[in-house]
Design a protein around this motif. Structure first.
Motif, PDB file in Angstrom:
ATOM      1  N   ALA A  35      77.650  -5.688   8.659  1.00  0.00           N
ATOM      2  CA  ALA A  35      77.751  -6.005  10.303  1.00  0.00           C
ATOM      3  C   ALA A  35      78.285  -4.687  10.884  1.00  0.00           C
ATOM      4  N   LEU A  36      79.713  -3.967   9.668  1.00  0.00           N
ATOM      5  CA  LEU A  36      79.421  -2.061  10.644  1.00  0.00           C
ATOM      6  C   LEU A  36      78.128  -1.952  11.033  1.00  0.00           C
ATOM      7  N   GLY A  37      76.944  -1.656  10.186  1.00  0.00           N
ATOM      8  CA  GLY A  37      75.360  -0.550  10.080  1.00  0.00           C
ATOM      9  C   GLY A  37      75.238  -1.387  10.570  1.00  0.00           C
ATOM     10  N   GLY A  53      87.868  -5.581  -9.368  1.00  0.00           N
ATOM     11  CA  GLY A  53      87.914  -4.632  -8.935  1.00  0.00           C
ATOM     12  C   GLY A  53      89.133  -4.739  -7.241  1.00  0.00           C
ATOM     13  N   ASP A  54      88.566  -3.851  -6.842  1.00  0.00           N
ATOM     14  CA  ASP A  54      89.406  -3.953  -5.992  1.00  0.00           C
ATOM     15  C   ASP A  54      88.789  -4.950  -4.723  1.00  0.00           C
ATOM     16  N   SER A  88      84.663  -3.090   0.804  1.00  0.00           N
ATOM     17  CA  SER A  88      83.269  -2.998  -0.409  1.00  0.00           C
ATOM     18  C   SER A  88      82.636  -3.963   0.155  1.00  0.00           C
ATOM     19  N   ASP A  89      82.812  -4.829   0.879  1.00  0.00           N
ATOM     20  CA  ASP A  89      82.041  -6.734   1.265  1.00  0.00           C
ATOM     21  C   ASP A  89      81.026  -5.975   1.380  1.00  0.00           C
ATOM     22  N   THR A  92      79.740   2.686   4.479  1.00  0.00           N
ATOM     23  CA  THR A  92      80.184   2.706   3.173  1.00  0.00           C
ATOM     24  C   THR A  92      81.078   1.959   3.350  1.00  0.00           C
ATOM     25  N   PRO A  93      81.971   2.092   2.584  1.00  0.00           N
ATOM     26  CA  PRO A  93      83.206   1.245   2.219  1.00  0.00           C
ATOM     27  C   PRO A  93      84.737   2.340   3.035  1.00  0.00           C
ATOM     28  N   LYS A  94      84.173   3.851   2.748  1.00  0.00           N
ATOM     29  CA  LYS A  94      84.935   4.514   3.040  1.00  0.00           C
ATOM     30  C   LYS A  94      85.049   4.757   5.069  1.00  0.00           C
TER      31      LYS A  94
END
Length: 503
Positions: free
Chosen positions: A455-457, A427-428, A448-449, A467-469
């Motif tokens: 970390a972003l959350g 996958g991606d 999607s890691d 989310t990946p987006k």
């Protein structure tokens, strides 16, 4: 590609290490070109001109300074400004010990030799042969000064199959013969020969800052048993990276240590005929440790982001951990899908034990070589502890590599990821992570890691993952250094964990 004279003047007067390898100062009155960190008395501005690369300075008729040694300068980021095709050509030229004809090189790039000459003339101002000869002469000089290899071995290591041709090219650039340079080395006779049983030592310079502890720690967590060994240590002298290798039919072991006071890595190479692979080995190591990264530019670009800026304050010398071999790393990335780093490393070790080759290391210990695609052809991977589906994915990947469906020389991120995701079970995340570390693509970003999303959350003191987006949208401003941003996000998790422990 002409350097800015005002910036160059300020940098050389200050002997600013951050500009080492970014440009060279040629002195009209002496006919010598130097690094900006040269300890000699700075010449008057009216007597100098600046060049982006050592090859350009040598082609203009200047000879390298024997005091600051341009051969020891870090790799020039100026090459990053040239076209993608020229970058690929330079990569192919540096990967092989011997010189390739312009026709062979052009054929590998899928263009005509006439167009390749034009590209080099337009972007570098030199011919491919001029670049090759200058880089190899500089490399040979470093071996003459830093090793006890015989002049014949050094000529061969630098890519010359004719000693006469080597002497001619070297003298044209340095205005002295290799024997004269060797005699200038204290206590070294011109005919000295390096005993085959002894290791060879070379040095790889970098521009500070350079976060060696973070880089070594990253490799330590992923060291492949039998193939790699990492000693983190309490001091720079104790910290060592070691791995086995096979290059051009030669096998051996290399050890890398840090010399922070000299802004360089010390590499010791063990193995028969090590001289024959020193040049491609050096290029692989420069990518493995990301020694030619433009750290200052990366830092300036990313520190505007609040989260990344906090990490950069504590770790300004971020480097992108590369891979020794793209095939080996891609296979390990496939194993790492949806399992922990430790589990993936354990399974990769089983592949090395089951299908790899064993030989005796420098201390008499058994050493493993990770198997090649050819050695894994037909392997069913049923005995390494993966699911049947994952084993099929590994088989498809090995077959695709052997059939040429996966091009590890592909310079375009999107095209490489498309090749990877066309295979079943990939996958991606795997494609981008492979591009990021296996191919050292600076803008790869595995959106999607899990670590990146956490970390972003956490940035907003919450437990909710991004989310990946959302990660992709945030990462747009990080281009073209998204891979470095990913590393900083992973580091932010460690920093927040340490902060939590203290609380």
């Amino acid at each position: 590609m002409q350097p800015d004279p005002e910036i160059c003047h300020s940098a050389r007067m200050a002997r600013d290490k951050r500009f080492d390898g970014r440009f060279y100062t040629a002195v009209k009155t002496t006919g010598i070109f130097c690094r900006p960190v040269c300890p000699a008395r700075p010449p008057l501005e009216r007597n100098v001109e600046y060049f982006a690369t050592a090859a350009e300075a040598a082609a203009a008729g200047y000879r390298p300074c024997l005091r600051c040694r341009p051969d020891a300068a870090p790799g020039s980021p100026a090459w990053g400004l040239v076209s993608t095709t020229v970058q690929r050509a330079l990569g192919l030229m540096r990967r092989e010990r011997e010189a390739q004809s312009i026709e062979e090189l052009a054929e590998r790039l899928g263009i005509t030799s006439r167009y390749l000459r034009k590209l080099f003339a337009d972007h570098i101002g030199l011919s491919p042969l001029q670049v090759w000869q200058t880089e190899r002469a500089l490399f040979a000089f470093s071996l003459l000064r830093d090793t006890s290899l015989s002049i014949g071995d050094i000529a061969f290591a630098a890519g010359f199959n004719s000693l006469r041709r080597f002497n001619g090219v070297f003298k044209a650039i340095y205005q002295r013969t290799p024997s004269e340079v060797r005699r200038e080395r204290s206590g070294m006779a011109s005919g000295s020969v390096h005993p085959e049983a002894e290791p060879v030592r070379i040095y790889l310079s970098y521009r500070p800052p350079f976060d060696w502890p973070e880089l070594l720690g990253f490799f330590a967590a992923r060291a492949l048993p039998g193939v790699e060994r990492v000693v983190v240590g309490n001091t720079p002298e104790e910290a060592v990276y070691q791995r086995s290798f096979r290059l051009n039919g030669r096998r051996g072991v290399l050890r890398v240590a840090h010399e922070p006071e000299k802004d360089r890595l010390r590499v010791t190479v063990y193995g028969e005929g090590a001289a024959a692979v020193l040049y491609p080995l050096r290029e692989k190591l420069r990518r493995l440790f990301d020694l030619d990264a433009d750290s200052e530019q990366i830092c300036v670009h990313l520190q505007g982001d609040p989260l990344l800026g906090k990490v950069l304050l504590q770790s300004p010398g971020v480097r992108l951990p590369g891979a020794w071999d793209p095939f080996e790393y891609t296979l390990r990335a496939i194993l790492g899908q949806q399992i922990s780093v430790a589990a993936a490393t354990t399974i990769a070790g089983r592949i090395a034990n089951r299908y790899g080759e064993t030989f005796t290391g420098p201390e008499g210990e058994p050493v493993l070589l990770f198997p090649s695609a050819e050695q894994l052809s037909g392997a069913d991977f049923s005995d390494i502890g993966v699911t049947r589906t994952r084993a099929k994915t590994l088989q498809h990947f090995v077959a695709a590599t052997l059939d040429g469906e996966i091009d590890f020389d592909e310079p375009d991120l999107e095209r490489f990821c498309a090749q990877m995701t066309a295979l079943p079970g990939i996958g991606d995340w795997t494609a981008h992570y492979t591009a990021m570390r296996g191919l050292s693509m600076p803008d790869a970003f595995p959106a999607s890691d899990l670590g990146i999303l956490i970390a972003l959350g956490k940035e907003n003191d919450g437990d909710r993952k991004a989310t990946p987006k959302q990660a992709l949208a945030r990462a747009e401003s990080w281009r073209p250094w998204r891979a470095y941003a990913a590393l900083l996000l992973w580091q932010s998790l460690k920093l927040s964990s340490s902060s939590g422990d203290k609380k």
